[in-house]
Design an enzyme around this catalytic site. Structure first.
Site, PDB file in Angstrom:
ATOM      1  N   GLU A 265      -5.577 -36.367   3.259  1.00  0.00           N
ATOM      2  CA  GLU A 265      -4.667 -36.631   2.146  1.00  0.00           C
ATOM      3  C   GLU A 265      -5.052 -37.918   1.428  1.00  0.00           C
ATOM      4  O   GLU A 265      -5.539 -38.863   2.047  1.00  0.00           O
ATOM      5  CB  GLU A 265      -3.228 -36.743   2.664  1.00  0.00           C
ATOM      6  CG  GLU A 265      -2.795 -35.574   3.537  1.00  0.00           C
ATOM      7  CD  GLU A 265      -1.482 -35.825   4.266  1.00  0.00           C
ATOM      8  OE1 GLU A 265      -0.631 -36.554   3.719  1.00  0.00           O
ATOM      9  OE2 GLU A 265      -1.314 -35.284   5.378  1.00  0.00           O
ATOM     10  N   GLU A 376       6.071 -35.743  -2.614  1.00  0.00           N
ATOM     11  CA  GLU A 376       6.811 -35.655  -1.350  1.00  0.00           C
ATOM     12  C   GLU A 376       7.716 -36.873  -1.230  1.00  0.00           C
ATOM     13  O   GLU A 376       7.324 -37.987  -1.622  1.00  0.00           O
ATOM     14  CB  GLU A 376       5.840 -35.609  -0.164  1.00  0.00           C
ATOM     15  CG  GLU A 376       6.496 -35.599   1.204  1.00  0.00           C
ATOM     16  CD  GLU A 376       5.481 -35.660   2.340  1.00  0.00           C
ATOM     17  OE1 GLU A 376       5.930 -35.825   3.493  1.00  0.00           O
ATOM     18  OE2 GLU A 376       4.270 -35.569   2.081  1.00  0.00           O
TER      19      GLU A 376
END
Length: 461
Positions: A265, A376
């Site tokens: 990520e 997120e």
């Protein structure tokens, strides 16, 4: 006449005791050293002269109190010391020793340190001394040379792509070193434990908000993916409390959403618990067991190998986008080196930051089975309702450019090391009344998404 003498005797005893008690207190206090140097007779005269100003009953009452205090002076002093001195229990002492040991492990010796305007200290560490090489699978290795970039990758000018606060002073790390944000005792104390420091709370699959993680993402799946690229709009969303975060990133995933999930990520995040402020910061993450025991943010554990001396992972990004004003984004690309199989990270159009060695992974040792782009947040449900923590710009996707956050020019890398457009692209928002997403395609931006939201609102209680 006898009564007057008795009264005078009591008063004289009171005066003597007052003087005695004063001298006793002087011996227990460094603050009265100068007073001790004064002539004793002068102090006695002062006390005695004031002594006779008390009425008879008051004097007797005060005399009794002073008599009691003279009998138990040690007890009173001990109680005072206990109330004004902090005694650390053994558990706290052991904790501080563990924190010190952990700091010594991750803060490597440096050849130069740079003070950032935001309060960070950036240490220039010799590349072969960085934390990555503490990993059992990487011990004794050295950073590899740059790999071949994917085909159809358009390179730009690399003149002004370091958008980090620490570099605005004009200072830089010497060649052969890598800039690493120094971890402090306060950083670790903000975490729930040393073991959890630098790790994500375990999120689960994208159709649930268990563990408080909520997403608005676009994704592709069903093929073998060897990388991804996108330009991510940078904002400074409001985060409700230190236990929550807000981020925008891209994920490369492989395995199931069970205990064998592998992820790589990269993006930006606002995380007051991790960094101690509310600035958006460039970050990376990896795990091989669904965030349980492996992997971490940035360079807070061994694994990611940095090769660049101008980008500090975990450092604040500047500038940021302004609502209905100037927009700013960062371009990121992650791809698998066809020669060695490692996963490389690029910041901007040409700057190679470093790589995740293939040996760290299980499923991602070969390829990714899903690529995601989006936002997120952590929703800790403060006061029993949905959090006010914002995603992206803090505004819903329907407001469009300049108001909603975007990710543009989203691409993936195929088995031939080619950058290609997305196919079978889908979008998903866990709670669209809190954070939503919409996608599109045009000739300038290719595949893009708008996403985000304010969190708690009348439709998101």
């Amino acid at each position: 006449m006898g009564t007057e003498k008795t009264k005078e005797a009591c008063f004289c005893f009171f005066c003597f005791h007052s003087n005695y008690t004063t001298r006793q207190q002087q011996q227990h206090s460094l603050n009265f050293k100068q007073q001790k140097q004064k002539p004793k007779h002068k102090q006695q005269i002062l006390v005695s002269s004031s002594c006779f100003k008390f009425p008879h009953l008051t004097s007797v009452f005060v005399f009794i109190l002073l008599l009691v205090s003279s009998v138990f002076p040690a007890t009173t002093a001990n109680k005072f010391r206990q109330e004004h001195h902090v005694f650390r229990p053994p558990e706290e002492i052991n904790k501080m020793k563990l924190i010190e040991a952990h700091l010594n492990k991750i803060n490597k010796p440096f050849v130069k340190s740079i003070q950032s305007p935001d309060g960070d200290t950036i240490d220039c560490v010799l590349a072969h001394h960085q934390p990555a090489f503490d990993h059992p699978k990487l011990k004794g290795q050295k950073p590899l040379d740059p790999p071949e970039r994917p085909n159809r990758h358009v390179e730009g000018v690399n003149s002004s792509e370091n958008y980090q606060l620490w570099s605005l002073s004009g200072e830089s790390c010497p060649e052969g070193t890598v800039p690493i944000r120094r971890t402090t005792e306060q950083d670790i104390l903000r975490a729930n434990s040393i073991r959890k420091f630098g790790r994500k709370i375990r999120p689960v699959q994208r159709d649930t908000s268990s563990y408080g993680h909520e997403h608005a993402v676009g994704y592709v799946s069903g093929n073998k993916y060897y990388g991804a690229k996108a330009s991510i709009n940078v904002w400074a969303p409001k985060v409700a409390n230190r236990y929550e975060f807000s981020l925008s990133q891209m994920w490369l995933l492989s395995g199931s959403f069970g205990n064998d999930l592998n992820t790589i990520e990269a993006g930006w995040q606002v995380s007051p618990e991790l960094y101690g402020d509310y600035r958006p910061r460039f970050f990376t993450y990896w795990t091989t067991d669904a965030y349980q025991t492996t992997g971490c943010y940035n360079l807070l554990c061994s694994g990611f190998i940095q090769t660049n001396n101008r980008i500090a992972i975990g450092a604040a990004i500047s500038p940021t986008s302004v609502y209905n004003g100037g927009q700013f984004d960062i371009s990121l690309m992650i791809w698998k080196d066809p020669k060695h199989g490692n996963w490389w990270l690029q910041f901007g159009s040409r700057t190679l930051v470093g790589y995740w060695p293939a040996s760290l992974f299980t499923h991602l040792r070969d390829h990714a089975s899903m690529v995601q782009f989006g936002g997120e947040v952590v929703n800790s449900r403060p006061s029993g309702s949905h959090t006010f923590t914002q995603m992206g710009s803090g505004h819903f996707s329907g407001l469009g450019f300049g108001k909603a956050s975007y990710i543009r020019n989203m691409q993936v890398v195929d088995w031939g090391n080619n950058l290609i457009p997305l196919s079978n692209f889908k979008i998903l928002a866990d709670h669209p009344n809190c954070y939503d997403i919409r996608g599109g395609t045009n000739r300038v931006w290719g595949n893009y998404i708008y996403y985000g939201g304010p969190g708690k609102n009348p439709r998101c209680p």
